[in-house]
Structures are given as C-alpha cells and as structure tokens.
Design an enzyme around this catalytic site. Structure first.
Site, short mmCIF file in Angstrom:
data_model
loop_
_atom_site.label_atom_id
_atom_site.label_comp_id
_atom_site.label_asym_id
_atom_site.label_seq_id
_atom_site.Cartn_x
_atom_site.Cartn_y
_atom_site.Cartn_z
N HIS A 103 0.87 -1.18 0.00
CA HIS A 103 0.00 0.00 0.00
C HIS A 103 0.91 1.23 0.00
CE1 HIS A 103 -2.39 -2.94 2.42
NE2 HIS A 103 -3.47 -2.37 1.94
N ASP A 106 2.50 1.91 3.33
CA ASP A 106 3.48 0.93 3.83
C ASP A 106 4.88 1.34 3.43
OD1 ASP A 106 1.22 -0.65 4.32
OD2 ASP A 106 1.46 -1.76 2.44
N GLU A 234 -11.20 -6.76 -4.04
CA GLU A 234 -10.98 -7.84 -3.07
C GLU A 234 -12.21 -7.97 -2.16
OE1 GLU A 234 -7.12 -7.90 -1.14
OE2 GLU A 234 -7.99 -8.81 0.64
N GLU A 270 -9.44 -13.73 -1.15
CA GLU A 270 -8.65 -14.06 0.03
C GLU A 270 -9.29 -15.26 0.71
OE1 GLU A 270 -6.76 -10.93 2.26
OE2 GLU A 270 -7.58 -11.73 4.12
N HIS A 273 -11.22 -14.35 3.75
CA HIS A 273 -12.46 -13.63 3.47
C HIS A 273 -13.53 -14.58 2.95
CE1 HIS A 273 -9.96 -9.69 2.68
NE2 HIS A 273 -9.75 -10.22 3.87
N ASP A 298 -5.25 -13.95 -2.19
CA ASP A 298 -4.52 -13.72 -0.93
C ASP A 298 -4.62 -15.04 -0.17
OD1 ASP A 298 -4.07 -11.16 -1.74
OD2 ASP A 298 -5.12 -10.19 -0.08
N ASP A 309 -10.61 -11.93 10.79
CA ASP A 309 -9.57 -12.14 9.79
C ASP A 309 -8.24 -12.38 10.52
OD1 ASP A 309 -8.67 -12.18 7.19
OD2 ASP A 309 -8.79 -10.02 6.87
N ASP A 311 -5.67 -13.97 9.37
CA ASP A 311 -4.55 -13.84 8.41
C ASP A 311 -3.42 -14.82 8.66
OD1 ASP A 311 -5.64 -11.76 6.88
OD2 ASP A 311 -4.92 -10.23 8.26
N ASP A 341 -0.79 -12.44 2.28
CA ASP A 341 -1.33 -11.32 3.09
C ASP A 341 -1.45 -11.86 4.52
OD1 ASP A 341 -2.64 -9.14 4.07
OD2 ASP A 341 -4.36 -9.24 2.72
#
Ligand code: XLS
Ligand code: NI
Ligand code: NI
Length: 444
Positions: A103, A106, A234, A270, A273, A298, A309, A311, A341
């Site tokens: 991003h 980031d 996404e 993802e 998700h 992802d 989430d 991750d 991710d």
C-alpha cells in the site's frame, strides 16, 4: 545493514530429507515442472509489505512485540522507510520469491499534505524500482490504504462527504501511477470501510452509486495512463465495518453488472475472506472462474473457531488443494498470483519466525498444486462432472438450454412420453475418497 543475518543465503529446496534445524523447502522447487510448467511460474508467490514489515505485532489489547529495528519510532520517518525497504528486499531475496505487494502508506510515511505524501512516496518508489532492477523482484500489485486514517472512518468512495471521496481519488491516482511505473501486474482495491456500521444513518443506494462512480473513474484512468495490468476488487463480508458492500465474489459480480462495469475488474480472493463470508475458498474460486472474474489470491487463512480475519499462513493441503484445482481448471493465473497477506502470531517475536511462516505456507501451496494437478490429469472430478451433466449436451437438454423450447412444449413433452426420471447417485463419498487418495499419494 543486514537484518536477517541468521539466514545467510537464499533458502534452498532440500526435499523430504531436509535437516529440520535448517530453513529449507521440502516441496517448493521453483524449476520443477507441473503439467509442463515451472512451479514458480504457476504459483507466482508474493510477499506483502504491510503485515510482514510494517506491523510491530500489536493488537487491540496490547503493544507491538516483534523485533523490528526499522520500526523504531526514534528514527526519522524517511530514514525508517529506507531501512524497512532494505529489510523487505533482503527478506524477499533470501526467501527466494519473485513478487511483492504494498500500500502507499506501507512504503513511505504520510506527509502533512497530499503533496508531501506524494513526494515521500515518489522517492521511495524510485528507490524500490532500483532494488527491483537489482534483484529481479516484480510488483504483483499496488494498492492505496483508504481505511487506516481517521478521515476514512465513514468510508472512502462511500463516504457521505465528497471531499473524502476526492482525497481518496488523489491517493488512488498516485498509487496507480506508482504501480504503473514499477511495472505492477495488477492494481487492487479492497473496500475495507466501504460498508456501514449501522443502517440508522446510511443510504445504501447512495453509497453504492458513489462506489460505482469511483470504480468507473479508476477504470477510465487506467486507460488514460496506458496501464495494462488487471484491476482487482478484493471481496470481504465485514471487518472493520459491520457490513462491507463487496461481500463476496457473487456480490461483486452483481454490482459490476448492475453498473455496466463487467470486464473492467476481476477479483482478488482471500482465503480468510471466503470463509468469513460463509463460503469455502473453493467456492469463491469456482464462482470467479466460471464468471470470468478470477484474478488473484490472498493465500492467508482464518481460524475455524474465530470469526475474524486472523490472516494465518496457509497450512492445510486439504483446504488449499481444491481451490488450486479450480484455478488450474480455469487455466491458472494470468497476471495474478498467491500473495501472502499473512500475519505471524503475536508471540512469534524472532525475526526468523517470518521465514518459518512463509516457508511452511509456500510448501503447503506447492503440495496443493501437485495434488490439484494430479486430480486434473486423472480427470477424477471432470469425468464425474461430465457424466452428471451429459444430458444437457444433446437432444432435449441442449435444445432447452438454447432456448428453442417454451414451457408449454416442454410440459407437453413430459406428459406425452410420461417422463419418470429416477435419482442418480452424486457419488460424493466416492469423490471425497478420491481426493484424499490424491492427497495421500502425491509424492513430495
Ligand atoms: C484486509 C485485506 C487487505 C487487502 C489489501 O482484510 O485483506 O489486507 O488485501 O488492502
Ligand atoms: Ni487481502
Ligand atoms: Ni484480509
């Protein structure tokens, strides 16, 4: 400065005989041919900048726990961004993958104005471009963070205030330019706060019209600058908002059709998700493949007991194989890939934990690829699917599908020939056994 000195060289493929005390891949062998294509080219693994290098291991109950010297708050922000970039590229090359994603925020600190943020980002993007040229790294996708800053609390494109919408446009235009400049293969929009907290103060139709207008502008801008990568949405059902408009692939599909945006966007699915939306990863991929929407993945998974989430790194061949199967059935990735991710657990405080997470996750994907390819080559699932739908390929079935029979003619036919079809086994347990056999017997 070297940040990962404990990992002195690119992590090798060592196969099943690997020494457990040394970092190595057991399954992921970039040059291994799978269905005639290199494993590396099929999986197109990417590392994310945000969770891996930007996140100190904090959660809503506590401060950061990780050993991340480049995040030291006493460093000047641009100096810290350079250290972080050095750490990230050292990590990418030692892990031995070819793609990454980031991003805007980031990569470079936000400035006091949009102008200052833009010049910070330009400086860091130029520096990233040099590192990419030196290392052969490629940008899988770029994206703008339109969810962290307080100004986006009520959404970006769906904000009740058009000035917030305009601010988001400035960030997105700039990140699309940066992505284009770095030769990025995709541009992602995740609508983290494009949803609502309560319907008491929300006009859903108004917000959805705004989102559609924003996305149309993004698609127009892509053409204006000649960006040839893929635009990806996404989907996610909720978190941080109570309800997110890009709920799942089917919802995104309906939205794109409603606003005449079909063909402009694909989806970045993802795994975590998918399960939050009440589907499996396989379902989301199959839906996207069948509707020409599939773009990228992802790879991070959720925890079966937790409704958020988490991750986590992929570690289930059972879960991933069937999703990878649907990807291969659709012809594999084009501009997409498997982006990690992923987040470490907060107690994984050592720098080398970041390597362990990625190595295990990449091996899981590599093995899932071998299983999926075995199922595809043996036509285990496709033969059964062909058999189930064979009636639609010819005769009455084909004519009905083509639209040449109306309801009356069909009903008359059923009555005249006295149709009395009997149930046919779906053979689910047999197929489940076949999938398990592929998982158990696929060699390393
Ligand atoms: C959050 C999303 C986010 C996107 C990029 O849940 O997964 O990380 O991938 O903005
Ligand atoms: Ni994501
Ligand atoms: Ni996510």
């Amino acid at each position: 400065m070297e940040f990962f000195a404990d990992v002195p060289e690119p992590i090798p493929f060592a196969g099943a005989t690997a020494d457990p005390d040394r970092l190595s891949f057991q399954v992921y062998d970039p040059d291994r041919l799978v269905g005639g294509r290199r494993m590396e080219d099929l999986l197109r693994i990417g590392v994310c900048y945000w969770h891996s290098f930007n996140w100190p291991g904090s959660d809503i109950f506590g401060a950061g726990t990780f050993d991340r010297p480049w995040l030291d708050p006493s460093l000047d922000p641009m100096g810290a961004a350079r250290h972080k970039q050095d750490a990230a590229f050292e990590f990418f090359t030692k892990l031995g993958v070819r793609h990454f994603s980031f991003h805007d925020v980031d990569m470079a600190p936000e400035g006091a104005s949009l102008r200052e943020s833009r010049s910070n980002l330009d400086e860091m993007v130029d520096r990233a471009g040099e590192k990419m040229a030196d290392t052969g790294m490629k940008l899988l996708w770029g994206t703008a963070n339109l969810f962290s800053h307080p100004r986006y609390a009520a959404g970006a494109a769906t904000n009740p205030d058009p000035e917030v919408f305009a601010h988001a446009a400035a960030q997105v235009r700039h990140m699309m330019d940066a992505t284009h400049r770095l030769g990025g293969e995709n541009y992602v929009l995740w609508g983290g706060r494009e949803g609502y907290e309560t319907l008491l103060n929300t006009r859903m139709r108004q917000e959805s019209d705004q989102l559609a207008r924003f996305l149309s502008m993004v698609a127009e801008y892509k053409r204006q600058i000649g960006f040839t990568g893929t635009l990806l949405l996404e989907p996610k059902p909720q978190e941080p908002t109570k309800h997110q408009y890009d709920y799942d692939s089917a919802t995104v599909h309906g939205f794109l059709e409603r606003y005449g945006l079909q063909g402009e966007f694909r989806v970045n699915i993802e795994v975590n998700h998918a399960t939050l939306s009440g589907h499996s990863f396989q379902h989301e991929v199959a839906y996207a493949v069948d509707n020409d929407l599939f773009g990228s993945v992802d790879a991070n998974r959720g925890d079966p007991q937790n409704g958020w989430d988490t991750d986590q790194f992929p570690n289930s061949v059972d879960e991933m194989s069937l999703g990878v199967y649907e990807i291969l059935r659709g012809g594999g990735f084009d501009t997409g890939g498997f982006l990690f991710d992923t987040k470490l657990r907060r107690q994984s405080v050592d720098r080398c934990d970041l390597f362990h997470g990625h190595v295990g996750g990449i091996d899981t994907l590599a093995r899932s690829l071998l299983v999926a390819d075995a199922l595809l080559q043996a036509e285990t699932l496709e033969a059964e699917r062909d058999r189930r739908y064979a009636g639609w390929a010819e005769g009455m079935g084909a004519e009905v599908l083509a639209g040449s029979w109306d309801l009356g003619r069909l009903a008359d036919h059923a009555v005249d020939v006295d149709l009395n079809p009997s149930a046919v086994s779906g053979r689910q347990e047999h197929l489940e056994n076949e999938v398990n056999r592929a998982i158990w017997s696929t060699p390393h």
